[in-house]
Design an enzyme around this catalytic site. Structure first.
Site, PDB file in Angstrom:
ATOM      1  N   ALA A  84       8.756  -4.779  11.790  1.00 47.59           N
ATOM      2  CA  ALA A  84       9.191  -5.379  10.525  1.00 47.59           C
ATOM      3  C   ALA A  84      10.693  -5.643  10.508  1.00 47.59           C
ATOM      4  O   ALA A  84      11.144  -6.752  10.211  1.00 47.59           O
ATOM      5  CB  ALA A  84       8.804  -4.438   9.379  1.00 47.59           C
ATOM      6  N   HIS A  94      -1.605   1.273  -4.108  1.00 48.16           N
ATOM      7  CA  HIS A  94      -2.057   2.666  -3.980  1.00 48.16           C
ATOM      8  C   HIS A  94      -1.172   3.601  -4.799  1.00 48.16           C
ATOM      9  O   HIS A  94      -1.058   4.794  -4.497  1.00 48.16           O
ATOM     10  CB  HIS A  94      -2.069   3.082  -2.503  1.00 48.16           C
ATOM     11  CG  HIS A  94      -3.102   2.341  -1.708  1.00 48.16           C
ATOM     12  ND1 HIS A  94      -3.169   2.380  -0.341  1.00 48.16           N
ATOM     13  CD2 HIS A  94      -4.104   1.525  -2.107  1.00 48.16           C
ATOM     14  CE1 HIS A  94      -4.178   1.618   0.079  1.00 48.16           C
ATOM     15  NE2 HIS A  94      -4.758   1.079  -0.981  1.00 48.16           N
ATOM     16  N   GLY A 149       2.881  -4.518   8.823  1.00 46.70           N
ATOM     17  CA  GLY A 149       2.833  -3.066   9.006  1.00 46.70           C
ATOM     18  C   GLY A 149       1.651  -2.377   8.371  1.00 46.70           C
ATOM     19  O   GLY A 149       1.801  -1.296   7.793  1.00 46.70           O
ATOM     20  N   THR A 150       0.468  -3.004   8.484  1.00 43.42           N
ATOM     21  CA  THR A 150      -0.714  -2.292   8.006  1.00 43.42           C
ATOM     22  C   THR A 150      -1.816  -2.378   9.047  1.00 43.42           C
ATOM     23  O   THR A 150      -2.020  -3.404   9.677  1.00 43.42           O
ATOM     24  CB  THR A 150      -1.227  -2.830   6.649  1.00 43.42           C
ATOM     25  OG1 THR A 150      -2.414  -2.101   6.272  1.00 43.42           O
ATOM     26  CG2 THR A 150      -1.526  -4.322   6.690  1.00 43.42           C
ATOM     27  N   VAL A 168       3.614   4.056  -1.136  1.00 48.04           N
ATOM     28  CA  VAL A 168       3.876   4.764  -2.390  1.00 48.04           C
ATOM     29  C   VAL A 168       5.373   5.089  -2.519  1.00 48.04           C
ATOM     30  O   VAL A 168       5.782   5.757  -3.459  1.00 48.04           O
ATOM     31  CB  VAL A 168       3.018   6.050  -2.478  1.00 48.04           C
ATOM     32  CG1 VAL A 168       1.535   5.686  -2.509  1.00 48.04           C
ATOM     33  CG2 VAL A 168       3.310   7.019  -1.335  1.00 48.04           C
ATOM     34  N   CYS A 192      -4.173  16.574 -18.569  1.00 48.21           N
ATOM     35  CA  CYS A 192      -4.070  15.737 -19.789  1.00 48.21           C
ATOM     36  C   CYS A 192      -3.623  14.315 -19.466  1.00 48.21           C
ATOM     37  O   CYS A 192      -3.529  13.466 -20.345  1.00 48.21           O
ATOM     38  CB  CYS A 192      -3.117  16.392 -20.797  1.00 48.21           C
ATOM     39  SG  CYS A 192      -1.368  16.350 -20.327  1.00 48.21           S
ATOM     40  N   GLN A 251       0.845  -1.199   0.000  1.00 45.37           N
ATOM     41  CA  GLN A 251       0.000   0.000   0.000  1.00 45.37           C
ATOM     42  C   GLN A 251       0.882   1.252   0.000  1.00 45.37           C
ATOM     43  O   GLN A 251       0.387   2.368  -0.088  1.00 45.37           O
ATOM     44  CB  GLN A 251      -0.912   0.018   1.230  1.00 45.37           C
ATOM     45  CG  GLN A 251      -1.887  -1.141   1.284  1.00 45.37           C
ATOM     46  CD  GLN A 251      -2.578  -1.230   2.620  1.00 45.37           C
ATOM     47  OE1 GLN A 251      -3.615  -0.612   2.853  1.00 45.37           O
ATOM     48  NE2 GLN A 251      -1.976  -1.979   3.518  1.00 45.37           N
ATOM     49  N   ASN A 260       3.212  -6.983  13.312  1.00 47.38           N
ATOM     50  CA  ASN A 260       2.794  -5.620  13.642  1.00 47.38           C
ATOM     51  C   ASN A 260       2.952  -5.444  15.144  1.00 47.38           C
ATOM     52  O   ASN A 260       2.465  -6.284  15.896  1.00 47.38           O
ATOM     53  CB  ASN A 260       1.320  -5.407  13.232  1.00 47.38           C
ATOM     54  CG  ASN A 260       0.909  -3.946  13.227  1.00 47.38           C
ATOM     55  OD1 ASN A 260       1.351  -3.176  14.094  1.00 47.38           O
ATOM     56  ND2 ASN A 260       0.114  -3.542  12.261  1.00 47.38           N
TER      57      ASN A 260
END
Ligand code: APR
Length: 263
Positions: free
Chosen positions: A250, A124, A206-207, A108, A135, A106, A232
């Site tokens: 992690a 994501h 880690g979510t 970026v 455009c 997830q 986690n």
């Protein structure tokens, strides 16, 4: 937790088809704040959900653009942590022994790639894949050209001007992330669904598991008979249904769980 680590290490050693699903906690030990960490400086006044939308970007272009450039600089200055590197090594080990490991994140940032993972599915989007808001043309932009120091704080007087699209010369650049209210890239999400449906092990790292449809992936895997390991430091809605829940971070846990396999 030793026996749980041992149990997880056994599944890791036996797994041939693996999916690693990660969230912002995966990058926390690389000093990239998670989505639901308290924000700092100017950003303290905003919830990420207030900034990560097209409406917010159109209404406060300089503010939202500055937030993404600030995050991009932070990510550029970050280094992959031991967890990223353990996943990259695991993927290489499996590829060399006829197995397969898919990373679906997830996040970026590009820390999985810089930690050695290939073919990362960015559910994501990816921050540095800038494109024109009007455009839609992909346009290369190096946030370092904004001449901001990593961690430099912003205030209302030093916000950045948005960057005009070099293709249409009218639109402005937006980050390549999936904003709230936008659909995930169909091909990426269906690849992640296919991967968990054919996995024998899904490792969730880690979510908070609060955002759909990414949060449904571990369940889809479990329904297809995959074992699920969660890593986690804070329990989540998945922790009670995961086959093993490792209450740790992690960077501390992934190398320990993979130690025997990669030794
Ligand atoms: N190791 C592992 N997990 C950690 C660590 C760590 N060092 N530090 C924090 N965590 C955990 C937290 O306990 C939390 O459960 O990482 C999780 C981060 O949760 P969020 O901040 O909600 O991030 P994430 O789950 O990735 O958010 C999902 O929501 O806002 C949207 O698009 C955004 O991709 C994001 C999505």
């Amino acid at each position: 937790m030793m026996s749980e680590i041992e149990g997880a290490a056994n599944w890791v050693a036996e797994a041939r088809s693996v999916v690693v699903l990660t969230g912002a906690g995966m990058s926390a030990e690389s000093s990239v704040p998670t989505f639901r960490d308290a924000q700092t400086g100017l950003w303290e006044r905003f919830e990420p959900e207030q900034l990560a939308t097209e409406e917010a970007f159109r209404a406060n272009t300089s503010l939202v653009w500055s937030w993404y450039v600030w995050r991009s600089i932070l990510i550029d200055a970050a280094e992959p942590n031991a967890g990223h590197e353990a996943i990259g090594s695991w993927q290489k080990h499996l590829a060399a022994t006829g197995g397969f490991l898919t990373v679906a994140t997830q996040n970026v940032d590009d820390l999985h790639e810089r930690g050695g993972a290939d073919g990362v599915l960015h559910l994501h989007g990816a921050l540095q894949n800038y494109r024109c808001l009007d455009c839609n043309t992909p346009v290369a932009y190096d946030s370092r050209s904004a001449a901001i120091r990593p961690g430099q704080e912003f205030d209302d007087d030093n916000l950045l001007d948005p960057v005009t699209c070099s293709h249409c010369a009218t639109g402005v650049l937006r980050p390549g992330v999936v904003w709230f209210g936008e659909r995930l890239p169909e091909d990426v999400f269906s690849s992640a669904v296919h991967a968990v449906q054919h996995a024998d092990l899904v490792v969730v790292v880690g979510t908070s598991g609060l955002v759909q449809p990414a949060a449904s992936l571990p369940i889809i895997g479990q329904e297809a008979d995959a074992k699920v390991i969660e890593i986690n430091p804070v329990p989540t809605g998945l922790s009670n249904t995961a086959d093993v829940y490792l209450q740790s971070t992690a960077a501390a846990t992934l190398p320990r769980v993979l130690n025997r396999l990669l030794a």
